[in-house]
Design a protein around this motif. Structure first.
Motif, PDB file in Angstrom:
ATOM      1  N   LEU A  59      35.023  52.736  39.818  1.00 55.36           N
ATOM      2  CA  LEU A  59      36.164  51.921  40.212  1.00 55.36           C
ATOM      3  C   LEU A  59      35.716  50.654  40.928  1.00 55.36           C
ATOM      4  CD1 LEU A  59      38.462  54.776  41.565  1.00 55.36           C
ATOM      5  CD2 LEU A  59      38.237  53.926  39.223  1.00 55.36           C
ATOM      6  N   VAL A  60      34.487  50.717  41.478  1.00 53.09           N
ATOM      7  CA  VAL A  60      33.916  49.604  42.224  1.00 53.09           C
ATOM      8  C   VAL A  60      32.456  49.450  41.819  1.00 53.09           C
ATOM      9  CG1 VAL A  60      33.262  48.833  44.549  1.00 53.09           C
ATOM     10  CG2 VAL A  60      35.487  49.895  44.182  1.00 53.09           C
ATOM     11  N   ASP A  61      32.024  48.201  41.644  1.00 48.48           N
ATOM     12  CA  ASP A  61      30.607  47.886  41.389  1.00 48.48           C
ATOM     13  C   ASP A  61      30.008  47.285  42.644  1.00 48.48           C
ATOM     14  OD1 ASP A  61      30.600  48.626  38.670  1.00 48.48           O
ATOM     15  OD2 ASP A  61      31.251  46.612  38.045  1.00 48.48           O
ATOM     16  N   ARG A  62      28.768  47.657  42.946  1.00 50.48           N
ATOM     17  CA  ARG A  62      28.014  47.025  44.040  1.00 50.48           C
ATOM     18  C   ARG A  62      27.170  45.912  43.430  1.00 50.48           C
ATOM     19  NH1 ARG A  62      25.589  52.465  46.878  1.00 50.48           N
ATOM     20  NH2 ARG A  62      27.415  53.645  46.314  1.00 50.48           N
ATOM     21  N   LEU A  63      27.341  44.708  43.928  1.00 48.05           N
ATOM     22  CA  LEU A  63      26.515  43.616  43.435  1.00 48.05           C
ATOM     23  C   LEU A  63      26.471  42.453  44.409  1.00 48.05           C
ATOM     24  CD1 LEU A  63      28.841  41.470  41.803  1.00 48.05           C
ATOM     25  CD2 LEU A  63      28.779  43.546  40.467  1.00 48.05           C
ATOM     26  N   HIS A  64      25.327  41.795  44.443  1.00 44.82           N
ATOM     27  CA  HIS A  64      25.117  40.563  45.209  1.00 44.82           C
ATOM     28  C   HIS A  64      25.650  40.622  46.644  1.00 44.82           C
ATOM     29  CE1 HIS A  64      24.065  38.960  41.312  1.00 44.82           C
ATOM     30  NE2 HIS A  64      25.280  39.177  40.872  1.00 44.82           N
ATOM     31  N   GLY A  65      25.350  41.672  47.374  1.00 43.16           N
ATOM     32  CA  GLY A  65      25.748  41.754  48.770  1.00 43.16           C
ATOM     33  C   GLY A  65      27.220  42.045  48.996  1.00 43.16           C
ATOM     34  N   GLY A  66      27.882  42.592  47.990  1.00 45.76           N
ATOM     35  CA  GLY A  66      29.293  42.915  48.147  1.00 45.76           C
ATOM     36  C   GLY A  66      29.742  43.931  47.114  1.00 45.76           C
ATOM     37  N   TRP A  67      31.030  44.129  47.056  1.00 51.10           N
ATOM     38  CA  TRP A  67      31.622  45.067  46.106  1.00 51.10           C
ATOM     39  C   TRP A  67      32.674  44.339  45.285  1.00 51.10           C
ATOM     40  CZ3 TRP A  67      32.871  49.894  49.623  1.00 51.10           C
ATOM     41  CH2 TRP A  67      31.674  50.466  50.067  1.00 51.10           C
ATOM     42  N   ARG A  68      32.807  44.778  44.019  1.00 52.89           N
ATOM     43  CA  ARG A  68      33.807  44.194  43.130  1.00 52.89           C
ATOM     44  C   ARG A  68      34.592  45.323  42.467  1.00 52.89           C
ATOM     45  NH1 ARG A  68      31.467  41.580  38.190  1.00 52.89           N
ATOM     46  NH2 ARG A  68      31.695  43.691  37.448  1.00 52.89           N
ATOM     47  N   ILE A  69      35.908  45.187  42.450  1.00 49.90           N
ATOM     48  CA  ILE A  69      36.757  46.175  41.788  1.00 49.90           C
ATOM     49  C   ILE A  69      36.619  45.992  40.275  1.00 49.90           C
ATOM     50  CG2 ILE A  69      38.828  44.727  41.856  1.00 49.90           C
ATOM     51  CD1 ILE A  69      40.453  47.326  42.358  1.00 49.90           C
ATOM     52  N   THR A  70      36.562  47.084  39.547  1.00 55.05           N
ATOM     53  CA  THR A  70      36.453  47.046  38.086  1.00 55.05           C
ATOM     54  C   THR A  70      37.846  47.104  37.463  1.00 55.05           C
ATOM     55  OG1 THR A  70      36.319  49.448  37.898  1.00 55.05           O
ATOM     56  CG2 THR A  70      34.224  48.250  38.196  1.00 55.05           C
ATOM     57  N   HIS A  71      37.885  46.927  36.151  1.00 56.88           N
ATOM     58  CA  HIS A  71      39.171  47.051  35.439  1.00 56.88           C
ATOM     59  C   HIS A  71      39.731  48.462  35.621  1.00 56.88           C
ATOM     60  CE1 HIS A  71      39.038  43.110  33.621  1.00 56.88           C
ATOM     61  NE2 HIS A  71      37.807  43.329  33.204  1.00 56.88           N
ATOM     62  N   LYS A  72      38.834  49.441  35.592  1.00 60.22           N
ATOM     63  CA  LYS A  72      39.261  50.827  35.796  1.00 60.22           C
ATOM     64  C   LYS A  72      39.810  51.009  37.211  1.00 60.22           C
ATOM     65  CE  LYS A  72      37.613  55.547  35.196  1.00 60.22           C
ATOM     66  NZ  LYS A  72      36.449  56.399  34.892  1.00 60.22           N
ATOM     67  N   GLY A  73      39.190  50.363  38.188  1.00 59.89           N
ATOM     68  CA  GLY A  73      39.677  50.423  39.570  1.00 59.89           C
ATOM     69  C   GLY A  73      41.049  49.813  39.711  1.00 59.89           C
ATOM     70  N   ARG A  74      41.293  48.713  39.016  1.00 60.34           N
ATOM     71  CA  ARG A  74      42.621  48.083  39.035  1.00 60.34           C
ATOM     72  C   ARG A  74      43.670  49.006  38.416  1.00 60.34           C
ATOM     73  NH1 ARG A  74      42.493  42.499  40.143  1.00 60.34           N
ATOM     74  NH2 ARG A  74      40.402  41.651  40.150  1.00 60.34           N
ATOM     75  N   ALA A  75      43.281  49.675  37.324  1.00 58.21           N
ATOM     76  CA  ALA A  75      44.216  50.584  36.652  1.00 58.21           C
ATOM     77  C   ALA A  75      44.561  51.774  37.548  1.00 58.21           C
ATOM     78  CB  ALA A  75      43.616  51.060  35.335  1.00 58.21           C
ATOM     79  N   VAL A  76      43.563  52.330  38.230  1.00 58.96           N
ATOM     80  CA  VAL A  76      43.811  53.460  39.128  1.00 58.96           C
ATOM     81  C   VAL A  76      44.684  53.014  40.300  1.00 58.96           C
ATOM     82  CG1 VAL A  76      42.711  55.073  40.746  1.00 58.96           C
ATOM     83  CG2 VAL A  76      41.772  54.762  38.450  1.00 58.96           C
TER      84      VAL A  76
END
Length: 131
Positions: A59-76
């Motif tokens: 639901l969340v990706d870890r990248l570049h010193g932060g976190w990003r919500i995924t499309h699946k995370g938005r759907a949930v």
């Protein structure tokens, strides 16, 4: 307060769904101290998806010193959001829109007071005499 729901709600509020760790921590601290309403809301939302796990469910990706919500995370997150019941919905206004009051002809400029054929006729006649 449901930590995982809060993370999703924070991330979805950022452009492209990405927040740096300092921004994420700051926003978490603000929401954690915002009072019982937020805590109750996130608990209710979390109860709709009791097996919620941000990283194993991708639901969340870890990248570049932060976190990003995924499309699946938005759907949930969309699934967890409360829906208004039928009695909470406002009935659609089916009345005809009110029309503006007519403008008195005397208050219009002279060009607008003349009828359309009269204005067109004068323009045509001036073109004929000019040519």
């Amino acid at each position: 307060m449901n930590f995982q729901v809060t993370v999703l709600k924070i991330l979805v509020s950022y452009p492209n769904g990405f927040a740096s760790m300092p921004d994420l921590k700051r926003d978490m601290a603000i929401l954690a101290t915002s009072g019982p309403d937020w805590a109750a809301r996130t608990k209710r939302m979390g109860a709709r998806v009791p097996e919620l796990d941000l990283f194993t469910q991708q639901l969340v990706d870890r990248l570049h010193g932060g976190w990003r919500i995924t499309h699946k995370g938005r759907a949930v997150l969309e699934l967890m959001e409360p829906r208004p019941t039928t009695h909470q919905l406002q009935p659609e206004d089916t009345r005809a829109p009110e029309l503006p009051s007519p403008v008195p002809a005397g208050s219009l400029p002279v060009e607008l007071r003349r009828s359309e054929p009269e204005r067109l006729g004068r323009r045509r006649s001036s073109r004929v005499t000019d040519g």
